[in-house]
Design an enzyme around this catalytic site. Sequence first.
Site, PDB file in Angstrom:
ATOM      1  N   GLU A  44      36.066  45.126  51.347  1.00 49.39           N
ATOM      2  CA  GLU A  44      36.850  45.173  52.591  1.00 49.39           C
ATOM      3  C   GLU A  44      36.117  44.639  53.925  1.00 49.39           C
ATOM      4  O   GLU A  44      35.003  44.360  54.110  1.00 49.39           O
ATOM      5  CB  GLU A  44      37.065  46.563  52.735  1.00 49.39           C
ATOM      6  CG  GLU A  44      37.672  47.286  51.400  1.00 49.39           C
ATOM      7  CD  GLU A  44      38.279  48.776  51.596  1.00 49.39           C
ATOM      8  OE1 GLU A  44      39.023  49.276  50.738  1.00 49.39           O
ATOM      9  OE2 GLU A  44      37.418  49.409  52.569  1.00 49.39           O
ATOM     10  N   GLU A  54      39.984  41.110  41.816  1.00 55.87           N
ATOM     11  CA  GLU A  54      40.708  40.117  40.808  1.00 55.87           C
ATOM     12  C   GLU A  54      40.490  38.822  41.559  1.00 55.87           C
ATOM     13  O   GLU A  54      40.107  37.952  40.901  1.00 55.87           O
ATOM     14  CB  GLU A  54      42.051  40.544  40.739  1.00 55.87           C
ATOM     15  CG  GLU A  54      42.306  41.628  39.969  1.00 55.87           C
ATOM     16  CD  GLU A  54      42.609  42.789  41.025  1.00 55.87           C
ATOM     17  OE1 GLU A  54      41.788  43.073  41.982  1.00 55.87           O
ATOM     18  OE2 GLU A  54      43.720  43.447  40.890  1.00 55.87           O
ATOM     19  N   CYS A  90      47.724  44.335  42.779  1.00 58.79           N
ATOM     20  CA  CYS A  90      48.407  44.409  44.142  1.00 58.79           C
ATOM     21  C   CYS A  90      49.352  43.212  44.020  1.00 58.79           C
ATOM     22  O   CYS A  90      49.209  42.061  43.083  1.00 58.79           O
ATOM     23  CB  CYS A  90      47.614  44.412  45.195  1.00 58.79           C
ATOM     24  SG  CYS A  90      46.847  42.817  45.800  1.00 58.79           S
TER      25      CYS A  90
HETATM   26 ZN    ZN Z   1      44.883  42.482  45.028  1.00 59.89          ZN
END
Ligand code: ZN
Length: 130
Positions: A44, A54, A90
């Site tokens: 982050e 990923e 995501c």
């Molecule tokens: Zn992602």
Amino acid sequence: MDYKNDIEEAKKARLNAYSPYSNFQVGALLRCKDGTTFTGCNIENDGIESICAERVAFTKAISEGKKEFESIAIVGSKKGEDPIEKCLPCGYCRQFISEFVDKEFKFILEDNNEIITYTIDDLLPNAFNL
Ligand code: ZN
């Protein structure tokens, strides 16, 4: 294929996550068709976009010259908690990964000790492609 082993390696990679904002740690193990593997963890950032586990694994592999991929194991949970429930990629990662994988590529997830696999068509039907 020993999917359970790949899940365990993803759990180890998860411990390297840098996630002071969400406290959510994700680990991934990407397996190339030649048998080599690359790990990833989420990283982050306060000022700019964060990077998912990923995409870290894929960028590591592609930057090392890999082009053919077999599977990716993904685990995630809050820091200090065991990853028990499946951690789906995501939308950004689904689109990103779709660039590099074929229809046989497997997403390997664990849900309450049960291994579940998905294909890119399962996770991103009717994908955008140029
Ligand atoms: Zn992602």
